[in-house]
Motif scaffolding. Structure first.
Motif, mmCIF file in Angstrom:
data_model
loop_
_atom_site.group_PDB
_atom_site.id
_atom_site.type_symbol
_atom_site.label_atom_id
_atom_site.label_comp_id
_atom_site.label_asym_id
_atom_site.label_seq_id
_atom_site.Cartn_x
_atom_site.Cartn_y
_atom_site.Cartn_z
ATOM 1 N N ARG A 199 29.707 39.145 49.087
ATOM 2 C CA ARG A 199 30.558 38.754 49.551
ATOM 3 C C ARG A 199 30.319 38.222 51.232
ATOM 4 O O ARG A 199 30.450 36.895 51.737
ATOM 5 N N GLN A 200 29.695 38.889 51.324
ATOM 6 C CA GLN A 200 30.278 38.947 52.945
ATOM 7 C C GLN A 200 28.773 37.683 53.419
ATOM 8 O O GLN A 200 29.174 37.168 54.111
ATOM 9 N N LEU A 201 27.694 38.084 52.838
ATOM 10 C CA LEU A 201 26.555 36.044 52.977
ATOM 11 C C LEU A 201 27.720 35.220 52.707
ATOM 12 O O LEU A 201 27.443 34.074 53.568
ATOM 13 N N ILE A 202 28.072 35.281 51.607
ATOM 14 C CA ILE A 202 28.767 33.592 51.095
ATOM 15 C C ILE A 202 30.124 33.462 52.157
ATOM 16 O O ILE A 202 30.196 32.736 53.338
ATOM 17 N N ALA A 203 30.614 34.595 52.842
ATOM 18 C CA ALA A 203 31.980 34.449 53.935
ATOM 19 C C ALA A 203 31.037 34.206 55.357
ATOM 20 O O ALA A 203 31.727 33.371 55.808
ATOM 21 N N ALA A 204 30.038 34.288 55.392
ATOM 22 C CA ALA A 204 29.212 33.998 56.694
ATOM 23 C C ALA A 204 28.234 32.263 56.494
ATOM 24 O O ALA A 204 27.992 31.801 57.008
ATOM 25 N N GLY A 205 29.058 31.506 55.212
ATOM 26 C CA GLY A 205 28.552 30.412 55.486
ATOM 27 C C GLY A 205 27.155 29.948 54.194
ATOM 28 O O GLY A 205 26.337 29.219 54.114
ATOM 29 N N ALA A 206 26.605 30.932 53.475
ATOM 30 C CA ALA A 206 25.323 30.849 52.721
ATOM 31 C C ALA A 206 26.327 30.489 51.838
ATOM 32 O O ALA A 206 27.289 30.270 50.444
ATOM 33 N N LYS A 207 24.862 29.027 50.875
ATOM 34 C CA LYS A 207 25.255 28.081 50.652
ATOM 35 C C LYS A 207 24.413 28.698 49.116
ATOM 36 O O LYS A 207 24.712 27.831 48.006
ATOM 37 N N LEU A 208 23.091 29.339 49.069
ATOM 38 C CA LEU A 208 22.048 29.836 48.530
ATOM 39 C C LEU A 208 21.963 31.565 48.788
ATOM 40 O O LEU A 208 21.359 31.648 49.494
ATOM 41 N N ILE A 209 21.750 31.724 47.842
ATOM 42 C CA ILE A 209 21.343 33.633 47.761
ATOM 43 C C ILE A 209 19.806 33.511 47.493
ATOM 44 O O ILE A 209 20.001 33.062 46.264
ATOM 45 N N GLY A 210 19.479 34.608 48.259
ATOM 46 C CA GLY A 210 18.249 35.425 47.199
ATOM 47 C C GLY A 210 18.468 36.390 47.375
ATOM 48 O O GLY A 210 19.909 37.215 48.236
ATOM 49 N N GLN A 211 17.738 37.674 46.733
ATOM 50 C CA GLN A 211 18.270 39.012 46.608
ATOM 51 C C GLN A 211 16.663 39.812 46.399
ATOM 52 O O GLN A 211 15.745 38.860 45.356
ATOM 53 N N TYR A 212 17.074 40.800 46.974
ATOM 54 C CA TYR A 212 15.918 42.048 46.763
ATOM 55 C C TYR A 212 16.517 43.132 46.391
ATOM 56 O O TYR A 212 16.986 43.858 47.122
ATOM 57 N N THR A 213 17.307 43.375 45.547
ATOM 58 C CA THR A 213 17.822 44.486 44.972
ATOM 59 C C THR A 213 17.996 44.665 43.641
ATOM 60 O O THR A 213 17.607 44.084 43.083
ATOM 61 N N SER A 214 18.879 45.970 43.202
ATOM 62 C CA SER A 214 18.158 46.661 41.916
ATOM 63 C C SER A 214 19.386 46.701 41.061
ATOM 64 O O SER A 214 19.423 47.611 40.009
ATOM 65 N N ASP B 214 30.628 42.465 59.990
ATOM 66 C CA ASP B 214 31.740 42.431 58.805
ATOM 67 C C ASP B 214 32.258 40.937 58.569
ATOM 68 O O ASP B 214 33.537 41.133 58.951
ATOM 69 N N TYR B 215 31.825 39.702 58.392
ATOM 70 C CA TYR B 215 33.109 38.570 57.817
ATOM 71 C C TYR B 215 33.766 39.419 56.957
ATOM 72 O O TYR B 215 34.516 38.264 57.297
ATOM 73 N N LEU B 216 33.286 40.243 56.598
ATOM 74 C CA LEU B 216 35.256 39.939 55.295
ATOM 75 C C LEU B 216 36.081 40.896 56.161
ATOM 76 O O LEU B 216 37.560 39.647 56.000
ATOM 77 N N ALA B 217 36.335 41.486 57.274
ATOM 78 C CA ALA B 217 37.559 41.879 58.295
ATOM 79 C C ALA B 217 37.003 40.767 59.568
ATOM 80 O O ALA B 217 38.202 41.643 59.530
#
Length: 426
Positions: free
Chosen positions: A234-249, A408-411
């Motif tokens: 959500r932070q990345l989207i709030a920062a303006g990301a239009k596509l997301i990649g991930q390295y999470t579990s 903290d883009y959400l706050a």
């Protein structure tokens, strides 16, 4: 939104959160199975596995898929596979010893934080082979039955980056995205060469087909935390990301992308069931390649390499199915071209002419700057040859075009960005 689908959960329906169980059925419900696997001549061979995550985690699921394939290839019965899930670092040595006492001839640990404890278990049980994923100490350990292994996962991220770049081009060409809005977000569990190699490779894959993109990275700094992964997305989207990649579990990033109609490139498992329109593909390791190789070595009385690594050329890395309805036109053909070159060893993922660090080439930095000297011996014919001789990655500096943000883009508040300075010191 469910955190994991019922079909995936069925893969691990017999595993216990608390410890070791002999897997009675590690095949998904409904999968056709002609008959129970017939054991080979090594009918007493047993293989044990240590997982830090529980049975719901995508990283566990991806490795269980590897176990399934290994079992078929090696001809092991269900009772010859013993698995412990939810293993904590403090109990690793004991759990490994439990597997050895249960008759395991080979034990695989899937968390690099277990390495020291696994070495201790290896010393206690010299007749058992111990194999540490993403380990670094086997070669100099002096322990003959201790081994390291890993895949060149960054190769799969490079290919998936091409998929992402094609999608961005499509969005730019149709007017759904402007050049100034061409921003990729990347959610990673924590900083380190394992993640950074993949982040760099992903970005270079994007750059191969779309040169207008910038990328923002956020580190979750928590492993296997669904809520934290979701907040990061959500932070990345709030920062303006239009596509997301991930390295999470976890599957949280996919769930957030589905809620916000954001294209996604995932990891560990196919995420189309979580994000039907958004998940383009996922970067994967086929762990069965090493599991099968190591088990066959035990069966045949051969030595296991102290340090094994494999990538596309060995079939150890792949991407999941392409989401045909939502990837850009021409993606299938472009991916096939890149994958063919990777298998033949002709594709330079880290082509030193294609990226810079602080506006300087890696070759120049490796010759002139002390902190980059470690890269020098890995550069050959204009390519940084990551994980070709040593399985564990070493690329621990982000390339130009990628920034780390802790805002903290959400706050709407700014935190001190310690990540960038720490990376600069590597």
């Amino acid at each position: 939104m469910k955190k994991i689908t019922a079909a995936l959960l069925a893969v691990l329906m017999v595993l216990s959160l608390s410890g070791c169980t002999e897997t009675k059925n590690i095949f998904p419900v409904g999968e056709k199975k002609e008959a129970e696997t017939v054991a080979t001549d090594s009918s007493e061979l047993k293989a044990g596995f240590l997982f830090p995550s529980d049975e719901n985690a995508p990283d566990t699921l991806s490795r269980v898929e590897g176990i399934r394939k290994m079992q078929k290839e090696a001809g092991l019965t269900d009772s010859q596979i013993l698995i412990k899930t939810g293993v904590k670092k403090t109990e690793c040595e004991k759990k490994a010893s439990d597997l050895a006492e249960a008759g395991c001839d080979i034990i695989f640990s899937t968390d690099p934080e277990f390495e020291e404890d696994l070495m201790e278990a290896a010393r206690k049980y010299p007749d058992v082979a111990f194999c540490q994923e993403d380990g670094r100490k086997a070669e100099n350990s002096g322990i003959s039955n201790f081994h390291n292994y890993y895949t060149r996962l960054y190769e799969a991220y490079y290919v998936s980056g091409v998929v992402a770049g094609m999608k961005l081009n499509s969005m730019l060409n149709t007017g759904n995205l402007s050049a100034s809005e061409c921003v990729i977000g990347f959610a990673a569990t924590k900083k380190g060469p394992e993640a950074i190699s993949c982040i760099n490779a992903f970005y270079l894959g994007v750059e191969k087909v779309c040169t207008q993109a910038d990328m923002i990275v956020r580190y979750v700094d928590k492993t296997g935390n669904y809520d934290a992964d979701g907040k990061c997305a959500r932070q990345l989207i709030a920062a303006g990301a239009k596509l997301i990649g991930q390295y999470t579990s976890t599957t949280a990033v996919a769930a957030v992308c589905a809620e916000n109609d954001i294209p996604l490139v995932g990891n560990n498992i196919n995420l189309i069931s979580i994000a039907p329109k958004e998940a383009l593909t996922c970067a994967l390791s086929d762990w069965s390649v090493y599991y099968t190789h190591a088990v066959h070595c035990i069966e045949k009385g051969k030595k296991i390499e102290k340090d094994w690594t494999g990538g596309y050329a060995q079939g150890a890395n792949i991407i999941s199915q392409l989401n045909d309805q939502y990837v850009a036109d021409g993606t299938v053909e472009k991916v096939a071209e890149i994958e063919k070159r990777l298998r033949k060893g002709k594709e330079k993922v880290f082509d030193t002419e294609k990226f810079t660090i602080d506006e300087t080439s890696l070759e120049t930095l490796a010759k002139e700057k002390k902190k980059y000297k470690k890269y020098k011996k890995h550069i050959k014919d204009g390519n940084f040859c990551e994980s070709m001789k040593k399985s564990a990655p070493i690329f621990d500096v982000l390339i130009d075009g990628i920034t780390v943000s802790e805002k903290d883009y959400l706050a709407g508040t700014e935190k001190e960005d310690e990540t960038s300075s720490e990376l600069d010191e590597n």
